[in-house]
Design a protein around this motif. Structure first.
Motif, PDB file in Angstrom:
ATOM      1  N   HIS A 199       0.830  -1.202   0.000  1.00  0.00           N
ATOM      2  CA  HIS A 199       0.000   0.000   0.000  1.00  0.00           C
ATOM      3  C   HIS A 199       0.868   1.258   0.000  1.00  0.00           C
ATOM      4  N   PHE A 200       1.952   1.232   0.779  1.00  0.00           N
ATOM      5  CA  PHE A 200       2.875   2.363   0.782  1.00  0.00           C
ATOM      6  C   PHE A 200       3.500   2.543  -0.600  1.00  0.00           C
ATOM      7  N   GLY A 201       3.887   1.431  -1.222  1.00  0.00           N
ATOM      8  CA  GLY A 201       4.494   1.517  -2.548  1.00  0.00           C
ATOM      9  C   GLY A 201       3.549   2.097  -3.583  1.00  0.00           C
ATOM     10  N   ARG A 202       2.282   1.632  -3.565  1.00  0.00           N
ATOM     11  CA  ARG A 202       1.306   2.174  -4.515  1.00  0.00           C
ATOM     12  C   ARG A 202       1.042   3.642  -4.252  1.00  0.00           C
ATOM     13  N   SER A 203       0.940   4.026  -2.989  1.00  0.00           N
ATOM     14  CA  SER A 203       0.693   5.435  -2.672  1.00  0.00           C
ATOM     15  C   SER A 203       1.826   6.310  -3.177  1.00  0.00           C
ATOM     16  N   LEU A 204       3.061   5.861  -2.977  1.00  0.00           N
ATOM     17  CA  LEU A 204       4.202   6.631  -3.443  1.00  0.00           C
ATOM     18  C   LEU A 204       4.211   6.719  -4.963  1.00  0.00           C
ATOM     19  N   ALA A 205       3.967   5.592  -5.640  1.00  0.00           N
ATOM     20  CA  ALA A 205       3.987   5.589  -7.106  1.00  0.00           C
ATOM     21  C   ALA A 205       2.877   6.460  -7.677  1.00  0.00           C
ATOM     22  N   TYR A 206       1.651   6.290  -7.178  1.00  0.00           N
ATOM     23  CA  TYR A 206       0.523   7.071  -7.703  1.00  0.00           C
ATOM     24  C   TYR A 206       0.717   8.560  -7.457  1.00  0.00           C
ATOM     25  N   SER A 207       1.186   8.921  -6.267  1.00  0.00           N
ATOM     26  CA  SER A 207       1.339  10.344  -5.951  1.00  0.00           C
ATOM     27  C   SER A 207       2.479  10.969  -6.746  1.00  0.00           C
ATOM     28  N   LEU A 208       3.556  10.214  -6.992  1.00  0.00           N
ATOM     29  CA  LEU A 208       4.645  10.748  -7.810  1.00  0.00           C
ATOM     30  C   LEU A 208       4.203  10.953  -9.256  1.00  0.00           C
ATOM     31  N   ILE A 209       3.485   9.970  -9.804  1.00  0.00           N
ATOM     32  CA  ILE A 209       2.976  10.119 -11.171  1.00  0.00           C
ATOM     33  C   ILE A 209       2.015  11.297 -11.257  1.00  0.00           C
ATOM     34  N   THR A 210       1.136  11.402 -10.271  1.00  0.00           N
ATOM     35  CA  THR A 210       0.179  12.509 -10.242  1.00  0.00           C
ATOM     36  C   THR A 210       0.893  13.853 -10.196  1.00  0.00           C
ATOM     37  N   THR A 211       1.906  13.964  -9.349  1.00  0.00           N
ATOM     38  CA  THR A 211       2.638  15.228  -9.222  1.00  0.00           C
ATOM     39  C   THR A 211       3.349  15.581 -10.514  1.00  0.00           C
ATOM     40  N   LEU A 212       3.978  14.599 -11.143  1.00  0.00           N
ATOM     41  CA  LEU A 212       4.707  14.856 -12.385  1.00  0.00           C
ATOM     42  C   LEU A 212       3.759  15.288 -13.504  1.00  0.00           C
ATOM     43  N   VAL A 213       2.640  14.577 -13.661  1.00  0.00           N
ATOM     44  CA  VAL A 213       1.695  14.924 -14.726  1.00  0.00           C
ATOM     45  C   VAL A 213       1.065  16.290 -14.446  1.00  0.00           C
ATOM     46  N   CYS A 214       0.737  16.561 -13.198  1.00  0.00           N
ATOM     47  CA  CYS A 214       0.170  17.877 -12.859  1.00  0.00           C
ATOM     48  C   CYS A 214       1.165  18.988 -13.160  1.00  0.00           C
ATOM     49  N   PRO A 248      -9.611  -3.564  -5.031  1.00  0.00           N
ATOM     50  CA  PRO A 248      -8.742  -3.897  -3.901  1.00  0.00           C
ATOM     51  C   PRO A 248      -7.264  -3.993  -4.257  1.00  0.00           C
ATOM     52  N   ASN A 249      -6.965  -4.225  -5.520  1.00  0.00           N
ATOM     53  CA  ASN A 249      -5.566  -4.307  -5.949  1.00  0.00           C
ATOM     54  C   ASN A 249      -4.932  -2.948  -6.205  1.00  0.00           C
ATOM     55  N   THR A 250      -5.719  -1.887  -6.120  1.00  0.00           N
ATOM     56  CA  THR A 250      -5.190  -0.539  -6.322  1.00  0.00           C
ATOM     57  C   THR A 250      -5.338   0.335  -5.080  1.00  0.00           C
ATOM     58  N   THR A 251      -5.675  -0.263  -3.954  1.00  0.00           N
ATOM     59  CA  THR A 251      -5.866   0.522  -2.739  1.00  0.00           C
ATOM     60  C   THR A 251      -4.553   1.146  -2.288  1.00  0.00           C
ATOM     61  N   MET A 252      -4.661   2.315  -1.709  1.00  0.00           N
ATOM     62  CA  MET A 252      -3.505   3.067  -1.229  1.00  0.00           C
ATOM     63  C   MET A 252      -3.465   3.003   0.286  1.00  0.00           C
ATOM     64  N   ILE A 253      -2.441   3.600   0.869  1.00  0.00           N
ATOM     65  CA  ILE A 253      -2.287   3.523   2.315  1.00  0.00           C
ATOM     66  C   ILE A 253      -3.417   4.260   3.024  1.00  0.00           C
ATOM     67  N   GLY A 254      -3.975   5.289   2.388  1.00  0.00           N
ATOM     68  CA  GLY A 254      -5.118   5.973   2.986  1.00  0.00           C
ATOM     69  C   GLY A 254      -6.318   5.056   3.139  1.00  0.00           C
ATOM     70  N   ASN A 255      -6.509   4.144   2.181  1.00  0.00           N
ATOM     71  CA  ASN A 255      -7.600   3.175   2.288  1.00  0.00           C
ATOM     72  C   ASN A 255      -7.370   2.227   3.452  1.00  0.00           C
ATOM     73  N   ALA A 256      -6.116   1.824   3.641  1.00  0.00           N
ATOM     74  CA  ALA A 256      -5.803   0.922   4.755  1.00  0.00           C
ATOM     75  C   ALA A 256      -6.049   1.606   6.098  1.00  0.00           C
TER      76      ALA A 256
END
Length: 305
Positions: free
Chosen positions: A88-103, A255-263
């Motif tokens: 969950h930590f890994g997905r949160s980091l990956a999603y947020s980094l991609i989001t920040t870069l695209v934004c 459930p396979n895309t949940t982030m640490i906030g969901n946990a």
């Protein structure tokens, strides 16, 4: 010089040395008095809950909401939280980094166009940027659920393309989660960039042109360095809430895309495992704080710290 003599009489003159001292003391105390309301607010609504959350993270994990939790200083809750929710930590980091870069890639040209090229339409375009905030965060995410649904117009259009498979799905994928994050947090990137670029002096670009700098060289040597405070502020304002978000992953993912906030949300409100949830919260805060400090030091700007 305490008396004035004249005609056999004397008049006492009161000392005035204490008045400047009292005024200096008042001036020293006044800033602290002005800070007092804000300090009280932070103490009641930030520091006290933070201390309570830290205490909760050290409770005995074998307790329950019904029977209560015992304070056992169980620091192993942190190790267990990291071990059990590392994906969950890994997905949160990956999603947020991609989001920040695209934004950043989308927001920088938009902010530059509004700040330097919009002219009398500047205020109108700024209103368009912040217009999504006039509706609920939840409603905006649900709208993306409709847009990306299997029966939506976007998916039907893509399926009609020759190289796209007929069973294409956008909803309930990491792509959908990242799209929701980008849409919801893009204004947090644009507004700081606009504030920084709006102060850019056009005469500096003219000077760079006079020194035979091309458009790209002028951007790299003049525009980008001067806008770095906005870049740093925008990336932080985008990355930090995106890393802790759970709405987009809950509504647009699986459930396979949940982030640490969901946990954290599930542990607090569904499982009622308060020690693990509190430990996860502190691990997330610590990880974000470390990343932010490293990033700000690397960015080399002092206007946002």
């Amino acid at each position: 010089m305490g008396h004035l003599g004249g005609g056999g009489s004397s008049v006492a003159v009161p000392p005035r040395a204490s008045e400047p001292v009292a005024g200096a003391k008042r001036r020293r105390v006044l800033p602290y008095l002005l800070l007092l309301p804000g300090a009280l607010w932070l103490t009641v609504f930030f520091i006290a809950p933070l201390v309570s959350l830290f205490a909760t993270s050290l409770y005995d994990p074998t307790g329950s909401l019904q029977d209560g939790y015992a304070m056992t200083w169980h620091f192993a809750n942190y190790a267990d939280a990291v071990r059990d929710f590392l994906p969950h930590f890994g997905r949160s980091l990956a999603y947020s980094l991609i989001t920040t870069l695209v934004c950043l890639l989308l927001g920088y040209p938009l902010a530059y166009a509004i700040a330097q090229k919009a002219g009398r339409f500047k205020n109108l375009l700024l209103v368009c940027v912040i217009a999504p905030f006039f509706t609920s965060f939840l409603l905006r995410t649900l709208a993306w659920k409709t847009i990306l649904s299997d029966n939506g117009g976007l998916v039907r259009f893509l399926r009609d393309l020759p190289l796209v498979p007929d069973d294409l799905r956008l909803l309930a994928t990491p792509f959908a989660v990242v799209c929701g994050l980008i849409y919801n947090f893009l204004p947090f990137m644009v507004l700081p960039l606009y504030a920084s670029l709006e102060k850019l002096d056009g005469r500096l670009l003219e000077a760079a042109s006079d020194l035979y700098a091309g458009s790209f060289a002028a951007f790299r040597k003049v525009t980008l360095p001067l806008s770095m405070p906005g870049v740093v502020a925008g990336t932080l304002l985008t990355f930090i809430p995106a890393a802790g978000d759970y709405i987009n992953a809950s509504l647009l993912g699986t459930p396979n895309t949940t982030m640490i906030g969901n946990a954290i949300q599930s542990r607090f409100l569904v499982v009622n495992d308060y020690p693990s949830a509190a430990a996860l919260s502190f691990v997330l805060m610590g990880a974000i704080l470390i990343l932010v400090l490293i990033y700000v030091r690397r960015a080399g700007t002092e206007e946002v710290v």
